[in-house]
Design an enzyme around this catalytic site. Structure first.
Site, PDB file in Angstrom:
ATOM      1  N   LYS A 179      24.373  39.210  36.886  1.00 54.11           N
ATOM      2  CA  LYS A 179      24.445  40.302  37.812  1.00 54.11           C
ATOM      3  C   LYS A 179      25.730  41.367  37.610  1.00 54.11           C
ATOM      4  O   LYS A 179      26.850  41.035  38.076  1.00 54.11           O
ATOM      5  CB  LYS A 179      24.684  39.902  39.347  1.00 54.11           C
ATOM      6  CG  LYS A 179      24.043  40.663  40.324  1.00 54.11           C
ATOM      7  CD  LYS A 179      24.621  40.881  41.456  1.00 54.11           C
ATOM      8  CE  LYS A 179      26.111  41.217  41.875  1.00 54.11           C
ATOM      9  NZ  LYS A 179      26.356  42.659  41.559  1.00 54.11           N
ATOM     10  N   GLU A 255      37.688  34.207  37.228  1.00 52.88           N
ATOM     11  CA  GLU A 255      38.463  34.931  36.482  1.00 52.88           C
ATOM     12  C   GLU A 255      38.880  36.210  37.474  1.00 52.88           C
ATOM     13  O   GLU A 255      38.179  36.951  37.817  1.00 52.88           O
ATOM     14  CB  GLU A 255      38.181  35.660  35.290  1.00 52.88           C
ATOM     15  CG  GLU A 255      39.260  36.116  34.224  1.00 52.88           C
ATOM     16  CD  GLU A 255      39.586  37.334  34.572  1.00 52.88           C
ATOM     17  OE1 GLU A 255      40.392  37.715  35.390  1.00 52.88           O
ATOM     18  OE2 GLU A 255      39.009  38.362  33.991  1.00 52.88           O
ATOM     19  N   CYS A 289      42.869  43.515  35.518  1.00 53.87           N
ATOM     20  CA  CYS A 289      43.468  42.281  36.466  1.00 53.87           C
ATOM     21  C   CYS A 289      44.678  41.804  35.828  1.00 53.87           C
ATOM     22  O   CYS A 289      45.248  41.258  36.667  1.00 53.87           O
ATOM     23  CB  CYS A 289      42.325  41.321  36.185  1.00 53.87           C
ATOM     24  SG  CYS A 289      41.616  41.096  34.637  1.00 53.87           S
ATOM     25  N   GLU A 386      47.076  43.334  45.124  1.00 55.21           N
ATOM     26  CA  GLU A 386      46.679  43.759  43.808  1.00 55.21           C
ATOM     27  C   GLU A 386      46.348  45.258  44.218  1.00 55.21           C
ATOM     28  O   GLU A 386      45.294  45.375  44.917  1.00 55.21           O
ATOM     29  CB  GLU A 386      45.470  42.986  43.228  1.00 55.21           C
ATOM     30  CG  GLU A 386      44.937  43.496  41.701  1.00 55.21           C
ATOM     31  CD  GLU A 386      43.865  42.617  41.316  1.00 55.21           C
ATOM     32  OE1 GLU A 386      42.870  42.196  42.092  1.00 55.21           O
ATOM     33  OE2 GLU A 386      44.045  42.243  40.135  1.00 55.21           O
TER      34      GLU A 386
HETATM   35  P1  NAI Z   1      34.410  42.128  44.210  1.00 56.92           P
HETATM   36  O1  NAI Z   1      35.111  40.532  43.935  1.00 56.92           O
HETATM   37  O2  NAI Z   1      33.758  42.265  45.578  1.00 56.92           O
HETATM   38  O3  NAI Z   1      33.198  42.294  43.119  1.00 56.92           O
HETATM   39  C1  NAI Z   1      33.040  41.734  41.796  1.00 56.92           C
HETATM   40  C2  NAI Z   1      31.553  41.397  41.628  1.00 56.92           C
HETATM   41  O4  NAI Z   1      31.415  40.282  42.755  1.00 56.92           O
HETATM   42  C3  NAI Z   1      30.593  42.461  41.908  1.00 56.92           C
HETATM   43  O5  NAI Z   1      29.368  42.130  40.703  1.00 56.92           O
HETATM   44  C4  NAI Z   1      29.966  42.350  43.285  1.00 56.92           C
HETATM   45  O6  NAI Z   1      28.867  42.654  43.390  1.00 56.92           O
HETATM   46  C5  NAI Z   1      30.152  40.743  43.411  1.00 56.92           C
HETATM   47  N1  NAI Z   1      30.323  40.111  44.848  1.00 56.92           N
HETATM   48  C6  NAI Z   1      30.837  40.855  45.662  1.00 56.92           C
HETATM   49  N2  NAI Z   1      30.804  40.016  47.097  1.00 56.92           N
HETATM   50  C7  NAI Z   1      29.973  39.120  46.629  1.00 56.92           C
HETATM   51  C8  NAI Z   1      29.420  37.828  47.383  1.00 56.92           C
HETATM   52  N3  NAI Z   1      29.656  37.909  48.552  1.00 56.92           N
HETATM   53  N4  NAI Z   1      28.838  37.033  46.551  1.00 56.92           N
HETATM   54  C9  NAI Z   1      28.722  36.939  45.375  1.00 56.92           C
HETATM   55  N5  NAI Z   1      28.994  38.090  44.458  1.00 56.92           N
HETATM   56  C10 NAI Z   1      29.650  39.058  45.197  1.00 56.92           C
HETATM   57  O7  NAI Z   1      35.386  43.417  43.914  1.00 56.92           O
HETATM   58  P2  NAI Z   1      35.372  44.636  44.221  1.00 56.92           P
HETATM   59  O8  NAI Z   1      34.911  44.753  45.911  1.00 56.92           O
HETATM   60  O9  NAI Z   1      34.370  45.520  43.736  1.00 56.92           O
HETATM   61  O10 NAI Z   1      36.941  45.160  44.197  1.00 56.92           O
HETATM   62  C11 NAI Z   1      37.857  44.875  45.325  1.00 56.92           C
HETATM   63  C12 NAI Z   1      38.946  44.496  44.735  1.00 56.92           C
HETATM   64  O11 NAI Z   1      38.891  43.320  43.720  1.00 56.92           O
HETATM   65  C13 NAI Z   1      39.582  45.370  43.589  1.00 56.92           C
HETATM   66  O12 NAI Z   1      40.552  46.335  44.094  1.00 56.92           O
HETATM   67  C14 NAI Z   1      40.531  44.495  42.782  1.00 56.92           C
HETATM   68  O13 NAI Z   1      41.806  44.070  43.275  1.00 56.92           O
HETATM   69  C15 NAI Z   1      39.739  43.201  42.834  1.00 56.92           C
HETATM   70  N6  NAI Z   1      39.136  43.237  41.304  1.00 56.92           N
HETATM   71  C16 NAI Z   1      39.507  42.387  40.514  1.00 56.92           C
HETATM   72  C17 NAI Z   1      38.694  42.423  39.121  1.00 56.92           C
HETATM   73  C18 NAI Z   1      39.272  41.524  38.172  1.00 56.92           C
HETATM   74  O14 NAI Z   1      38.957  41.684  36.752  1.00 56.92           O
HETATM   75  N7  NAI Z   1      39.958  40.406  38.363  1.00 56.92           N
HETATM   76  C19 NAI Z   1      37.403  43.242  38.937  1.00 56.92           C
HETATM   77  C20 NAI Z   1      37.072  43.759  40.008  1.00 56.92           C
HETATM   78  C21 NAI Z   1      37.709  43.804  41.043  1.00 56.92           C
END
Ligand code: NAI
Ligand code: MG
Length: 483
Positions: A179, A255, A289, A386
């Site tokens: 996904k 991660e 990250c 972050e």
């Molecule tokens: P997120 O963690 O919500 O999204 C990442 C992935 O998880 C996307 O594919 C999203 O559709 C999915 N996701 C979201 N809610 C979910 C749920 N309830 N169940 C299963 N999958 C779910 O991150 P978001 O909202 O895009 O970004 C928010 C913050 O997260 C950013 O500002 C950043 O601080 C952090 N982040 C960290 C990343 C990393 O590489 N460690 C990557 C992206 C965001």
């Protein structure tokens, strides 16, 4: 322009389909704030169909019968095809994510290709062991694929995160439901086409585009998914783990976020350290990250260092991501753009001073100026949470023991950087900082062969290298009575 923009569909069983609901969502170009295309909005029913296809492919058919070496050949062909289509995919990634094409071409594509090459080579080298046990027994282990794997990936390195996930999973013989992030689904869909072209049998890779709380959650909860690998925010990582434990106790690897200390000692090569600090925070618009977002600078060089950093940050070219000269592009979405500007305001409120930047870079598109905050303390919100944007928090330090405490005083533990010419000090820090990756006199170095992953709330499990095979295999112990 070579990139072809077309409406995105869901991939199940090597066929492209609409969502069961018929719904679609918009995909935006963050540099222009305009719609690029739209994409099928998958949900529970689509995830169910995708998991069924992955289960059928795992339990029988061409994938199960295929030798590990042949699996490796498919991954290798995928690497060659990614290279062949490099320009087109780099442009596609740039249009969808906003990152500069010089980076998508030479970082994202290069590393994604290397990841497929690396796991192509490992596919036929995954094996068990013979163990000298007591008694008249032969004991050996089999290293078997984990099964049907759900993979949920973020938007900051859309293609590369897909490669990190798919390379080891396919090498070990797992089947996958992927996904992509709703902001950036296009390069993963293109990768799906490439893997089919490379010879991947039906059902081995299924891609369900859609939103997190619907498609993502359905995957994390699914009773017939054996393992879920997630990259994204720590909050959602915790939720994924909860959903996995509330249903079938599927294996989980996470991660997650980071708040890395990047530590500059007075005895470092200052110009190298300035470049490392820039690379540490402004690479990929800070949407990394492992970004070096807490910049600890030894007090005796603090002012000189920040002056140099300011000068260089102001020289960075922020603009059209498709222009090869651009060094920093647009943030991925309006949501992230607003979140980052909100953090800058919060920092100012708590007493940080803006050395440079601190505002949008253009009137159109989600561009933010490279931003340096000084006078930050490790207790301020901007040093604890972050930001995931081009904002570095400079914290001055004097005492080395106190520095170590501060470096480790964070819920995260993904990475750390240390700049010094004292090798003893460097290695001491490498040992004492609680983080999964330590960069000494360098920053943001990656290689498909070197493991990557977090301590503490940055997650667990190691991607890349041979360690990633552990995520996608399970060990079976076999006993044979010899008399
Ligand atoms: P997120 O963690 O919500 O999204 C990442 C992935 O998880 C996307 O594919 C999203 O559709 C999915 N996701 C979201 N809610 C979910 C749920 N309830 N169940 C299963 N999958 C779910 O991150 P978001 O909202 O895009 O970004 C928010 C913050 O997260 C950013 O500002 C950043 O601080 C952090 N982040 C960290 C990343 C990393 O590489 N460690 C990557 C992206 C965001
Ligand atoms: Mg979210």
């Amino acid at each position: 322009m070579k990139a072809q923009i077309k409406p995105g569909k869901i991939l199940i069983n090597n066929e492209w389909t609409e969502a069961a609901s018929g719904k679609r969502f918009d995909v935006i170009n963050p540099a222009t704030e305009t719609k690029l295309t739209d994409c099928a909005e998958g949900d529970l029913e689509d995830v169910n169909r995708a998991v069924s296809a992955a289960r059928r492919a795992f339990e029988g058919g061409a994938w199960k019968k295929m030798s590990a070496r042949e699996r490796g050949r498919i991954l290798n062909r995928a690497a060659l095809l990614l290279d062949k289509y490099r320009q087109e995919i780099a442009e596609l990634e740039t249009l969808n994510n906003g990152k500069p094409v010089s980076e998508t071409l030479h970082v994202d594509l290069t590393l994604a290709i290397e990841t497929f090459e690396y796991y192509a080579g490992l596919a036929d080298k995954i094996h068990g062991e013979t163990i000298p046990v007591n008694g008249p027994f032969l004991n050996y282990t089999l290293r078997e694929p984990a099964g049907v794997v759900g993979q949920i990936i973020p938007w900051n390195f859309p293609l590369l995160m897909a490669a990190w996930k798919l390379g080891p999973a396919l090498a070990t013989g797992c089947t996958v439901v992927l996904k992509p992030a709703e902001q950036t689904p296009l390069s993963a869909l293109r990768l799906g086409e490439i893997l089919i072209e490379a010879g991947l049998p039906p059902g081995v890779l299924n891609i369900v585009t859609g939103f997190g709380p619907t498609a993502g959650a359905a995957l994390a909860r699914h009773m017939d998914v054996d393992k879920v690998a997630f990259t994204g925010s720590t909050d959602i990582g915790k939720l994924v783990m909860k959903m996995a434990s509330e249903t079938n106790l599927k294996r989980v690897s996470l991660e997650l976020g980071g708040k890395a200390p990047n530590i500059v000692f007075a005895d470092s090569n200052l110009d190298d350290a300035v470049n490392g600090a820039l690379r540490g925070i402004f690479f990929n618009q800070g949407e990394v990250c492992c970004a070096g977002s807490r910049l600890f600078v030894e007090q005796s060089i603090h002012d000189e260092f920040l002056n140099k950093l300011k000068t260089k940050a102001e020289r960075l070219v922020v603009g059209d991501p498709l222009d090869p000269k651009t060094q920093m592009g647009a943030q991925v979405s309006q949501e992230q753009f607003k979140k980052i500007l909100g953090y800058i305001e919060q920092g100012k409120k708590e007493g940080a001073k803006v050395v440079t930047g601190g505002a949008p870079a253009h009137t159109k598109g989600y561009f933010i100026k490279p931003t340096v905050l000084e006078g930050v303390t490790n207790q301020m919100t901007v040093a604890r949470e972050e930001i995931f944007g081009p904002v570095v928090c400079a914290i001055s330090f004097k005492d080395t023991n106190d520095l170590l405490k501060q470096a480790n005083d964070t819920v995260y533990g993904l990475s750390a950087g240390i700049w010094t010419r004292d090798i003893g000090k460097a290695h001491r820090f490498a040992k004492e900082v609680k983080a999964g990756t330590i960069w000494i006199n360098c920053y943001n170095q990656f290689d498909a062969a070197s493991p990557f992953g977090g301590f503490k709330q940055s997650g667990f499990g190691r991607e890349l290298g041979e360690h990633a095979l552990e995520l996608y295999t399970q060990v079976k112990s076999v006993w044979v009575a010899l008399d």
